[in-house]
Every structure is written in C-alpha cells, then in structure tokens.
Design an enzyme around this catalytic site. Structure first.
Site, PDB file in Angstrom:
ATOM      1  N   GLU A 254       9.566  15.264  16.040  1.00 42.46           N
ATOM      2  CA  GLU A 254      10.002  15.136  14.649  1.00 42.46           C
ATOM      3  C   GLU A 254       9.276  16.191  13.812  1.00 42.46           C
ATOM      4  O   GLU A 254       8.053  16.216  13.761  1.00 42.46           O
ATOM      5  CB  GLU A 254       9.659  13.735  14.129  1.00 42.46           C
ATOM      6  CG  GLU A 254      10.151  13.494  12.727  1.00 42.46           C
ATOM      7  CD  GLU A 254       9.907  12.065  12.244  1.00 42.46           C
ATOM      8  OE1 GLU A 254       8.775  11.573  12.365  1.00 42.46           O
ATOM      9  OE2 GLU A 254      10.860  11.448  11.736  1.00 42.46           O
TER      10      GLU A 254
ATOM     11  N   GLU B 166       9.214   0.707  11.022  1.00 45.75           N
ATOM     12  CA  GLU B 166      10.289   1.698  10.830  1.00 45.75           C
ATOM     13  C   GLU B 166       9.625   3.064  10.962  1.00 45.75           C
ATOM     14  O   GLU B 166       8.868   3.466  10.086  1.00 45.75           O
ATOM     15  CB  GLU B 166      10.944   1.487   9.476  1.00 45.75           C
ATOM     16  CG  GLU B 166      12.348   2.050   9.424  1.00 45.75           C
ATOM     17  CD  GLU B 166      12.361   3.460   8.895  1.00 45.75           C
ATOM     18  OE1 GLU B 166      12.163   4.382   9.721  1.00 45.75           O
ATOM     19  OE2 GLU B 166      12.548   3.630   7.693  1.00 45.75           O
TER      20      GLU B 166
ATOM     21  N   CYS C 236      13.295  10.112   7.823  1.00 42.19           N
ATOM     22  CA  CYS C 236      13.150   9.633   9.193  1.00 42.19           C
ATOM     23  C   CYS C 236      14.473   9.689   9.951  1.00 42.19           C
ATOM     24  O   CYS C 236      14.491   9.917  11.152  1.00 42.19           O
ATOM     25  CB  CYS C 236      12.577   8.237   9.217  1.00 42.19           C
ATOM     26  SG  CYS C 236      13.373   7.145   8.034  1.00 42.19           S
TER      27      CYS C 236
ATOM     28  N   GLY D  49       2.267   3.642  13.765  1.00 36.88           N
ATOM     29  CA  GLY D  49       2.972   2.418  14.151  1.00 36.88           C
ATOM     30  C   GLY D  49       2.409   1.829  15.440  1.00 36.88           C
ATOM     31  O   GLY D  49       2.226   0.610  15.568  1.00 36.88           O
TER      32      GLY D  49
ATOM     33  N   GLY E 251       6.454   4.645   8.561  1.00 38.52           N
ATOM     34  CA  GLY E 251       5.620   5.841   8.653  1.00 38.52           C
ATOM     35  C   GLY E 251       5.733   6.451  10.034  1.00 38.52           C
ATOM     36  O   GLY E 251       6.760   6.317  10.705  1.00 38.52           O
ATOM     37  N   SER E 252       4.660   7.098  10.483  1.00 36.42           N
ATOM     38  CA  SER E 252       4.716   7.818  11.751  1.00 36.42           C
ATOM     39  C   SER E 252       4.667   6.870  12.952  1.00 36.42           C
ATOM     40  O   SER E 252       4.080   5.790  12.883  1.00 36.42           O
ATOM     41  CB  SER E 252       3.553   8.807  11.834  1.00 36.42           C
ATOM     42  OG  SER E 252       2.332   8.121  11.783  1.00 36.42           O
ATOM     43  N   THR E 253       5.260   7.305  14.038  1.00 34.38           N
ATOM     44  CA  THR E 253       5.242   6.524  15.279  1.00 34.38           C
ATOM     45  C   THR E 253       3.801   6.322  15.749  1.00 34.38           C
ATOM     46  O   THR E 253       3.434   5.250  16.240  1.00 34.38           O
ATOM     47  CB  THR E 253       6.088   7.239  16.348  1.00 34.38           C
ATOM     48  OG1 THR E 253       7.447   7.265  15.891  1.00 34.38           O
ATOM     49  CG2 THR E 253       6.026   6.530  17.686  1.00 34.38           C
ATOM     50  N   GLU E 254       2.995   7.361  15.556  1.00 32.90           N
ATOM     51  CA  GLU E 254       1.595   7.309  15.972  1.00 32.90           C
ATOM     52  C   GLU E 254       0.852   6.137  15.306  1.00 32.90           C
ATOM     53  O   GLU E 254       0.220   5.318  15.969  1.00 32.90           O
ATOM     54  CB  GLU E 254       0.969   8.641  15.556  1.00 32.90           C
ATOM     55  CG  GLU E 254      -0.368   8.943  16.113  1.00 32.90           C
ATOM     56  CD  GLU E 254      -0.945  10.198  15.436  1.00 32.90           C
ATOM     57  OE1 GLU E 254      -0.212  10.885  14.682  1.00 32.90           O
ATOM     58  OE2 GLU E 254      -2.130  10.458  15.652  1.00 32.90           O
TER      59      GLU E 254
ATOM     60  N   LYS F 270       0.837  -1.198   0.000  1.00 30.78           N
ATOM     61  CA  LYS F 270       0.000   0.000   0.000  1.00 30.78           C
ATOM     62  C   LYS F 270       0.873   1.250   0.000  1.00 30.78           C
ATOM     63  O   LYS F 270       1.450   1.621   1.008  1.00 30.78           O
ATOM     64  CB  LYS F 270      -0.935   0.024   1.209  1.00 30.78           C
ATOM     65  CG  LYS F 270      -2.173   0.784   0.864  1.00 30.78           C
ATOM     66  CD  LYS F 270      -2.628   1.978   1.629  1.00 30.78           C
ATOM     67  CE  LYS F 270      -1.887   2.814   2.520  1.00 30.78           C
ATOM     68  NZ  LYS F 270      -1.713   4.208   1.995  1.00 30.78           N
TER      69      LYS F 270
HETATM   70  P1  NAI Z   1       1.411   8.163   8.312  1.00 31.20           P
HETATM   71  O1  NAI Z   1       2.081   7.283   9.284  1.00 31.20           O
HETATM   72  O2  NAI Z   1      -0.036   8.492   8.502  1.00 31.20           O
HETATM   73  O3  NAI Z   1       1.534   7.537   6.837  1.00 31.20           O
HETATM   74  C1  NAI Z   1       2.382   6.475   6.452  1.00 31.20           C
HETATM   75  C2  NAI Z   1       1.593   5.415   5.701  1.00 31.20           C
HETATM   76  O4  NAI Z   1       0.676   4.788   6.593  1.00 31.20           O
HETATM   77  C3  NAI Z   1       0.755   5.929   4.541  1.00 31.20           C
HETATM   78  O5  NAI Z   1       0.772   4.972   3.507  1.00 31.20           O
HETATM   79  C4  NAI Z   1      -0.644   6.015   5.164  1.00 31.20           C
HETATM   80  O6  NAI Z   1      -1.671   5.942   4.216  1.00 31.20           O
HETATM   81  C5  NAI Z   1      -0.639   4.798   6.057  1.00 31.20           C
HETATM   82  N1  NAI Z   1      -1.583   4.825   7.176  1.00 31.20           N
HETATM   83  C6  NAI Z   1      -2.131   5.901   7.817  1.00 31.20           C
HETATM   84  N2  NAI Z   1      -2.939   5.502   8.814  1.00 31.20           N
HETATM   85  C7  NAI Z   1      -2.915   4.141   8.835  1.00 31.20           C
HETATM   86  C8  NAI Z   1      -3.536   3.142   9.642  1.00 31.20           C
HETATM   87  N3  NAI Z   1      -4.326   3.456  10.654  1.00 31.20           N
HETATM   88  N4  NAI Z   1      -3.273   1.845   9.372  1.00 31.20           N
HETATM   89  C9  NAI Z   1      -2.430   1.512   8.379  1.00 31.20           C
HETATM   90  N5  NAI Z   1      -1.823   2.399   7.568  1.00 31.20           N
HETATM   91  C10 NAI Z   1      -2.055   3.708   7.794  1.00 31.20           C
HETATM   92  O7  NAI Z   1       2.257   9.494   8.223  1.00 31.20           O
HETATM   93  P2  NAI Z   1       1.741  10.961   7.774  1.00 31.20           P
HETATM   94  O8  NAI Z   1       0.469  11.306   8.474  1.00 31.20           O
HETATM   95  O9  NAI Z   1       1.734  11.009   6.304  1.00 31.20           O
HETATM   96  O10 NAI Z   1       2.900  11.867   8.351  1.00 31.20           O
HETATM   97  C11 NAI Z   1       2.843  12.340   9.682  1.00 31.20           C
HETATM   98  C12 NAI Z   1       4.212  12.372  10.291  1.00 31.20           C
HETATM   99  O11 NAI Z   1       4.735  11.063  10.386  1.00 31.20           O
HETATM  100  C13 NAI Z   1       5.246  13.140   9.517  1.00 31.20           C
HETATM  101  O12 NAI Z   1       5.173  14.495   9.770  1.00 31.20           O
HETATM  102  C14 NAI Z   1       6.505  12.512  10.017  1.00 31.20           C
HETATM  103  O13 NAI Z   1       6.894  13.091  11.239  1.00 31.20           O
HETATM  104  C15 NAI Z   1       6.131  11.072  10.240  1.00 31.20           C
HETATM  105  N6  NAI Z   1       6.507  10.193   9.113  1.00 31.20           N
HETATM  106  C16 NAI Z   1       7.607   9.399   9.222  1.00 31.20           C
HETATM  107  C17 NAI Z   1       8.010   8.633   8.163  1.00 31.20           C
HETATM  108  C18 NAI Z   1       9.211   7.779   8.241  1.00 31.20           C
HETATM  109  O14 NAI Z   1       9.834   7.529   7.226  1.00 31.20           O
HETATM  110  N7  NAI Z   1       9.556   7.251   9.379  1.00 31.20           N
HETATM  111  C19 NAI Z   1       7.306   8.648   6.888  1.00 31.20           C
HETATM  112  C20 NAI Z   1       6.120   9.451   6.881  1.00 31.20           C
HETATM  113  C21 NAI Z   1       5.773  10.207   7.961  1.00 31.20           C
END
Ligand code: NAI
Ligand code: MG
Length: 498
Positions: free
Chosen positions: A403, A272, A306, A255, A250-253, A198
C-alpha cells in the site's frame, strides 16, 4: 484577471489554447483557532495530567496551527472512567431520546459545514472541494442515518434482545479525520454505548471542533470523550482494562499489534486496515467514463484512501488507448494549495507519509517500472507529490503489492476474465475492487469472484451511510455503515431466532 495565463498543451492542438483557472482561495476567516486545545473528558476541555502538548501543522504550508494536549495513561484512564460513569444512564435512555442527540449533532455539522471543511483542509491538506463536498456532508449523513436506527434496534435484530456493549475505545486515522470520527461515533451512540475517541496526531482539530458541537448538543457529559495524542495514547486506550470494545482504522501493522494486545481479554474488536484494490477495465468498458473513475479512484484525497484503486488492471486490447487518455487527463489535474476551490490534488498529509511514498516510488523505478508524471509546478513549502503512473509493472514489484497510500497508480494488463480475477485477488488485502465493462452479466460474474468487501461497478469511491464497508484478509474484519454497522456495538442473544 491578471493571473489568468494561457498555456499551450502538447496534448492539444496549438489552435486550442488551454485557459488556466484564476485563483479561487477559500477564506480561513471562519475558523477560530485556539492556541491550545485540552482533552475533552466528562464534557469539558481539560488540561492533560501528562503535562505534555504537541503541535499540529498545516501540511500545505508547514505552519503550526495549534498546540494539542498529549494524553498519557492517566488521562486515558480519566476518559474511560468518565465514559463508564456516563454509560449507566445513557444505555438506559429510550432509543428515541438518544436519536434526538444524534439528530442535533448532524444538524450542527450541516450548519457549521463551511467551518468544518476549511479546518479539515487546513489541518490535513486535502482539497477544499473534497472536504466541502464529500467529508463534511457524509459525516452529517452518518449521524442522520444512525439516528434513524436508534429506536429500531429491536426491528434490526428481532428476538435477539440487542443491548449496548458498554464503553468503546475508537482509534482513527488522518486521511478522513471528521468522517472517520462520524463513522465510529454514530453507530456506537445510536446503540447506547459511550465512547473514548482517539484522533490521529496530524489531524486532531476537526474531532475537537466536533467535541464542541457535542457539548452544544447537550449530550450528557462523558458519553463522548476525545483524547488526543499519537501511538502511545492509542496503545494506552487499547490496553485499558475497562474498555469493552476497540474499533480501529489505520495501518495493518498497528492493527496486528492491537489484535495481539487484546487477545484473550474478552474485548470485542473491529479492524479497518489497508488495501491494494484492483480497478479492472475490460475491453468493452466505456473508456472516457472509466478514465474519470480511475483518476478519482487513485487521486482522490492524494491517494490517502484505504480503498483507493491503486492497481489498474487493463485488458490488453484497450491498454494503449486507455493509457493515452489517462496521461492526457493527468495533465489537467491541478496540484497545489488545498484551499483553492479548483485544486484537485492537495498536500501530502505529513513528511513521514511523503517519505514513504518517495521510497516506494523509487523502488518502482529500481525494479523496472516505467514512471510517468505530468509537468506541474509544486509549491516550495509543504509536502507534495506529483500524480504518478507506472507501466511495465509486474506482480512481484513492491508497487504492485504494498500500500503506497499516495497519488501513485500501478498499471498491469490481463487477457482473460479469469486472469483478471487471479491478479485482482493476488494480494494480502481485500477491501475494495472496481469493474469497468458494458456487460451486466460480466459485472455479476466478476463481483462474485472478487475477494473484497466493496465492489464498485462502472464507478469508484462511492460512499453511502446505508452501505456496509469493510475488508477481508489483511484489510481487517467487521463492517461499518448500514445495518451491519450496528452489530459490532451490540450484545445479541445467540439463541434468539432472527
Ligand atoms: P497508523 O496505523 O500508525 O495510525 C492510525 C492511528 O493509530 C493513529 O490515530 C495513530 O496514532 C494510532 N496508533 C499508532 N500506533 C498505535 C498503537 N500501537 N496502538 C493504538 N493506536 C496506535 O498509521 P500511520 O503510521 O499514520 O500510516 C502508515 C500507513 O498505514 C500509511 O502509509 C497507510 O499505508 C496505512 N494507513 C491506512 C489507513 C486506512 O484508512 N486503512 C489510515 C492510515 C494509514
Ligand atoms: Mg495537521
């Protein structure tokens, strides 16, 4: 040459004018966009059962690039079923056969490198020189590297009978859309798993182009499936009963939500997540080299990284000269059209991310940080943020703890190595760290004490498929890359000796 203008810089002498770069815009002709993209399920692009579509835009212009299918639970179910059916044969193929497909994918990414790079930049806003020189070559390198492991799993894990887990659900972010797809797919396929991937909702297009490559490489239908959509699509994948493993970046939240959701289900998990890395400059550091590493560490990919070096810890005696050099270097960063080959800092990936950066930067000013931004003209449309430095930052400030995921560096100072260790590790995260010093012994002393998955010495943001990457604490667990990156996709006999 009409648009080459001379400008005088306050940082340089009037007698040494700075010559502006001429425009060098990469053509977008190589990219053939469809109006609409379906879901890649069972080897075909299909219409979503949900009947819903969403737009993906170019964040540098706010123009719509295409409509993309939004997968609902029913669509995710079809994708998981396709992956399950394909698993029966794929897992039994000899590793050398699976490797052939991976080599094909790697070669096709190389052959279509320019198309991938331009599309990546259009959909996500990162500078073309980064998609061209970092994202795309590294994506190909990951497939090459894991192709090499496919027939050597018995050697990687001797006497432990490595077996594929089954069907992996993989959810990836928007900061390295193609590269994260490669990080996830290559080890999963090499070890004999099938996948439902996804991509992130703001950057789905290169994963869809990759699905075309996968089809042309004649991977058996269903081995790789791509379901586009936002959080709810990701959640439907995570919650699906017939998934054996989830890999999330993606985000810690989110995760944490995922970990709670799958607790007790027996599904395997790797996470991650975010980071707040310390880049540590000692007084004996080669300052000019350090400046380049610090700049790259935080402004690479607009700071949407990240493992970005978002906290600079400077030993007090070199604070002033280093700050001066950093400010001078900031003046030379070119911010703007990501398709321009001279651009250093491109567009912020989305309006939502821009608002998050603005909010945190405002908190930095409110809490007493001193902000420095170079003068630069930002385009009228699109999402932009000036490269930013903060001094007078204390450890309790939000900009030192949270972050930001944007082009914003928080600078703190320290006196002794012990204090540097203390401050660097004073974070809920633990993904990466950087050490700048001339002393080899100090590098080793520091590296041993950093609670971080990756420690760079006299460099930063170096990536290589052979090297494992991953975090401690709230940065997640599990490793991607290297031999270690195979393990999360394998069932290993616990009683075997290794
Ligand atoms: P996010 O964690 O919401 O998005 C990452 C992925 O997870 C996307 O594909 C999203 O569609 C998916 N996702 C969202 N909610 C989900 C759920 N409940 N279950 C499964 N998949 C889900 O991150 P977002 O909102 O785009 O960014 C917010 C913050 O997160 C950023 O400002 C940054 O601080 C951090 N982040 C960290 C990343 C990293 O590489 N470690 C990458 C992206 C964001
Ligand atoms: Mg987009």
């Amino acid at each position: 040459m009409a648009n080459i203008a001379k400008r005088a810089s306050s940082a340089l002498e009037e007698s040494q004018p700075v010559w502006e770069y001429a425009d060098a815009i990469e053509s977008t002709e190589i990219v053939k966009l469809e109006d609409r993209y379906g879901l890649f399920i069972g080897g075909e692009l299909v219409e979503p059962k949900s009947g819903r579509w969403f737009e993906t835009i170019n964040p540098a212009t706010e123009e719509t690039l295409a409509e993309v299918a939004e997968a609902g639970p029913e669509d995710v179910d079809l994708a998981v079923r396709a992956a399950r059916t394909a698993s029966t044969k794929w897992r039994k193929l000899p590793g050398s056969e699976r490797a052939k497909y991976l080599y094909r994918i790697a070669r096709q990414i190389q052959e279509r490198a320019r198309e991938f790079a331009v599309l990546e930049t259009m959909d996500g806003g990162k500078p073309i020189k980064e998609s061209r020189d970092v994202d795309v070559p590294l994506a190909a390198a990951h497939f090459f590297y894991y192709a090499g492991w496919a027939d050597k799993l018995e050697y990687a894990f001797p006497n432990r009978g490595p077996r594929p887990i089954g069907v992996a659900g993989q959810v990836i972010p928007w900061n390295f859309p193609l590269l994260m797809a490669a990080w996830k797919l290559a080890p999963a396929l090499a070890t004999g798993n099938t996948v439902v991937l996804k991509p992130a909702e703001t950057t789905p297009l290169t994963a869809l182009l990759l699905s075309q490559v996968i089809r042309e490489a004649e991977l058996p239908p269903g081995v790789v499936n791509v379901v586009t959509g936002a959080g709810p699509t990701g959640a439907a994948l995570v919650e699906h009963d017939d998934i054996d493993k989830i890999a999330f970046t993606g985000s810690t939240e989110v995760g944490k939500v995922i970990r709670r959701t799958i607790a007790g289900t027996g599904k395997r998990l790797t996470l991650e997540l975010g980071g707040k890395a310390a880049n540590i400059a000692f007084e004996d550091a080669p300052l000019d080299q350090a400046v380049e590493g610090i700049i790259n560490g935080i402004f690479f990919n607009q700071g949407h990284v990240c493992c970005a070096g978002s906290r600079l810890l400077v030993q007090e005696p070199v604070f002033e000269p280093l700050l001066e050099k950093l400010k001078d270097r900031l003046q030379t960063l070119r911010v703007g059209n990501p398709l321009d080959k001279n651009t250093d800092v491109g567009a912020i990936n989305s309006r939502a991310q821009l608002e998050k950066i603005q909010e945190l930067v405002a908190s930095g000013v409110d809490e007493g940080g001193e902000m420095y931004q170079p003068e630069c003209v930002l385009p009228e449309r699109g999402f932009w943020f000036r490269p930013t430095l903060f001094t007078k930052v204390s450890q309790s400030h939000r900009i030192a703890r949270e972050e930001i995921f944007g082009p914003v560096l928080s600078i703190l100072t320290f006196r002794t190595p012990a204090e540097a260790v203390e401050k660097a590790n004073n974070t809920p995260y633990g993904l990466s760290a950087g050490i700048w010093t001339e002393k080899g012994s100090r590098i080793l002393w520091m590296a041993e004490r950093m609670k971080a998955g990756v420690v760079w010495a006299n460099t930063f943001n170096r990536f290589d498929p052979t090297s494992p990457f991953g975090g401690y604490k709230e940065s997640g667990f599990g490793r991607e890359g290297g031999l270690q990156g195979l393990e999360p996709y394998l069932d290993l006999d616990p009683n075997g000796s290794s």
